[in-house]
Design an enzyme around this catalytic site. Structure first.
Site, PDB file in Angstrom:
ATOM      1  CB  CYS A  32     118.413  77.720  97.735  1.00 28.03           C
ATOM      2  SG  CYS A  32     116.645  77.772  98.045  1.00 28.03           S
ATOM      3  CG  ASP A  80     109.760  81.311 101.098  1.00 27.98           C
ATOM      4  OD1 ASP A  80     109.498  80.089 101.040  1.00 27.98           O
ATOM      5  OD2 ASP A  80     110.885  81.786 100.858  1.00 27.98           O
ATOM      6  CG  ASN A 132     109.570  74.847  93.018  1.00 28.69           C
ATOM      7  OD1 ASN A 132     109.393  75.946  92.520  1.00 28.69           O
ATOM      8  ND2 ASN A 132     110.759  74.274  93.078  1.00 28.69           N
ATOM      9  NE  ARG A 179     106.855  76.941  80.764  1.00 26.31           N
ATOM     10  CZ  ARG A 179     107.555  76.530  81.801  1.00 26.31           C
ATOM     11  NH1 ARG A 179     107.314  77.029  82.995  1.00 26.31           N
ATOM     12  NH2 ARG A 179     108.504  75.620  81.672  1.00 26.31           N
ATOM     13  CB  VAL A 220     101.399  94.000  94.717  1.00 24.45           C
ATOM     14  CG1 VAL A 220      99.994  94.172  95.282  1.00 24.45           C
ATOM     15  CG2 VAL A 220     101.341  93.551  93.262  1.00 24.45           C
ATOM     16  CB  SER A 263     112.950  82.084  87.254  1.00 25.70           C
ATOM     17  OG  SER A 263     113.209  80.707  87.166  1.00 25.70           O
TER      18      SER A 263
END
Lengths: 424, 424
Positions: A42, A259, A281, A70, A80, A38
């Protein structure tokens, strides 16, 4: 039910958060290959420029927030490398296997890298730390920036701000990936004015050969798709992952966002690959929602983007004139330059370009360039593209006016009037 | 063929200029009752504040430009007091009659005036000159501003900037003519913080009785319609001139535009009277075009407006929650406050309110308040209203993002997400 999200930056975290809101009982695991989640990548050029002072300035959330508030498990350093599809497992670099019921692939993209002590990328916080260290300890005096896209232009500015002499090498004829000769000419002039030597059509075969103390590679990105592709997930013509408007791949239960994935262009209706954080997002949110069992659509992008190049704001949306021609439209462009505010409020000149189709009068794209008042205006054009507005609809927009903020006839509306004249 | 345009400010001059472009051979005469044409009356508060230094700063064109470049005759000091319709003549105050074939009535509106030596209006350049003279020679220390609309709030700020102690009296419960308790509360807080004592529900019977060195009357406008109404031109319920979407009145060949005329509200589809300069330009252009023989439509307004109140930008468009209720919608409002840029670019908090209809999910209005980033955002909402966007369309907008300009999730999009949650 376990949702595994691969990627812990924009798209991945949006997907995980949305999935949690949709389904409170879902088990959610985010696998991030890097050491952090997070952070706003940019912002990295502004860390080098000195505007941001630490990587923490760029960090939006820490893993703690996700885990405690959360109930989303975050694992960093978890790359991965493969998918075992019959078993529904992802395989980590160290061989560990993790079962998933639903998968959101948000593994992002990666820059081209060259292994050379004077050569740098700016894609991760580690890249930024390595470059910062080099700047501080080696005190380079000259820099070559390779690539005239967003990162290249931002980094040309950042390195100038650090006092380096900068040369910008762009392999193609255009800057900012925008097939727009006028926009490129305007930018080149601005760069040269700020003493960034700018070389177009200047491909660099071997960065190591350049006569510069520091080489910054910003030659674009490649989507991280290999593990998925090996498992049978279909790619689009761009090489990024093909998804439907629910962000689902050709394999049921496997979603992709951000992306690494294509999306629809709202002007052409065709798939495009335009990797940008704000799009990531939105795609992530839709992927997470659908992975958790809802039905949500993503309408696509206009390709809206903005960059600050040494004080100048440059924003584009939709198609350029040349792109529109290639897409089979009969485009026409109106370009105007007008003050964004009255003189007595120190109004600065802002240039607006609006492109419309002669046959249908529909707006196809536009650009805005100026020191002030750029972001708001490009967003109005982006909204008009989403609404498939015609030139006359745009000319009738009831935009806000008051002297501290604008002129009675906004440059957007002057451009629209100009466009109407050309269409008549 | 002679076109007579009554009024030489925004609407009148737009009408004359457009008519000239449509028909090069038309005889065009503009009759302006005041001594000047084409000054931006919206800038008068900033002349008092000292931001603009002379009325010339506010003047866009001199009569010369119109006469020489556009072959438009300009007569100042020419007040039309009556219409002789059968003869197609306008009658000036001194009795002179001028024949017209087509007429564009753009006579504007007028403020309430009170004849009292300490009482001032700010509607014309003469008003500004008289107030400036009073401020310089009498050095008043206290001011009462009557009326909490745009002019009242701007003048409260201007007089504070000139060092006066200011009390603001508003007869109704709201500021800025916006039936929005939260917006009013926010503004009152800001005014009090800037030491403008603000009294709501505080009608002033006789300005002369107020214990203030200077009284600024800003109690609203009345449309200049009497001469037209006497000649049989129909008025709307607002008291302003009723026009169709070509800006033609009930009498063929007589058009009306600007602050004297009604127009359509694009959200409700009903006639409204919202006198604003930027609308006047657009209405004038359409009136001039049609008067010169073209067919052009004006779609109406969203009522978009913006005002700077001592550093705070306050903008609204479309309907407020209460207005929407009265208009028969089932409105719901999402309000969010979020930074307009990252902290490391000194982002300031901006508040966004979006209002949508529960039944149709269509956007009905919104407001934006903040020190920065207000005008661009209200314009995006205004564009969305024009396009009749639904909440989900708005949430999908591809807005520009880069750290010097915005956050990855723009406050507009955060508000849209909030709205979607409320609509679910």
């Amino acid at each position: 039910m376990r949702l595994v999200v691969v990627g812990g930056v924009a798209a991945g975290l949006s997907a995980a958060s949305r999935a949690r809101r949709v389904d409170g009982s879902l088990e959610i695991v985010v696998l991030e290959k890097g050491p952090r989640i997070s952070y706003g990548a940019c912002g990295l050029p502004y860390l080098i420029e000195g505007q941001a002072t630490s990587i923490d300035d760029l960090t939006v959330y820490t893993p703690d927030v996700f885990e405690r508030e959360r109930n989303i498990r975050i694992r960093t350093g978890a790359e991965v490398t493969a998918l075992r599809r019959p078993q529904r497992e992802v395989v980590l670099r160290d061989g560990e296997r993790i079962h998933y019921d639903k998968l959101v692939w948000a593994a992002g993209a990666r820059p081209e890298r060259v292994d050379h002590p004077r050569s740098f990328c700016l894609h991760t916080s580690d890249d930024a730390a390595r470059l910062e260290e080099f700047l501080k300890t080696r005190r380079p005096r000259t820099a070559a920036v390779i690539g005239g896209g967003y990162i290249g232009l931002e980094m040309a500015g950042a390195l100038r701000a650090r006092g380096l002499a900068v040369t910008l090498h762009e392999a193609g004829p255009h800057l900012l990936h925008r097939d727009d000769a006028e926009l490129t000419a305007r930018l080149v002039k601005h760069l040269e004015l700020n003493r960034v030597e700018t070389l177009l059509q200047s491909p660099v075969a071997s960065p190591g050969d350049l006569n510069a103390d520091l080489v910054l590679l910003a030659t674009g990105l490649r989507p991280n798709v290999e593990a998925l592709a090996d498992a049978g997930v279909a790619l689009g013509r761009s090489g990024a992952i093909r998804v439907d408007d629910r962000m689902e791949t050709n394999l049921s239960g496997i979603f992709a966002a951000g992306d690494c994935a294509e999306t629809n262009h709202i002007v052409t209706g065709r798939p495009v690959w335009i990797p940008l954080g704000t799009t990531a997002n939105k795609m992530g949110r839709v992927a997470g929602s659908n992975a958790a069992g809802r039905r949500e659509r993503f309408d696509g992008v206009a390709g809206t983007s903005i960059v600050r190049v040494m004080g100048l704001g440059v924003a584009t949306t939709g198609l350029s004139l040349s792109q529109a021609q290639r897409e089979g439209f009969q485009p026409i462009a109106a370009r105007v330059t007008a003050p964004d505010k009255p003189k007595y409020f120190r109004g600065r000149r802002v240039s607006v370009e609006l492109i419309a189709d002669r046959a249908t009068r529909r707006l196809l794209g536009g650009s805005v360039i100026g020191e002030e008042g750029v972001v708001g205006r490009i967003n109005v054009i982006a909204a008009a593209l989403a609404a498939r507005m015609k030139a006359e609809d745009f000319a009738g927009l009831d935009l806000a006016y008051s002297p501290p903020f604008s002129t009675a006839m906004d440059p957007l509306l002057i451009a629209a009037q100009q466009l109407l004249k050309l269409l008549d």
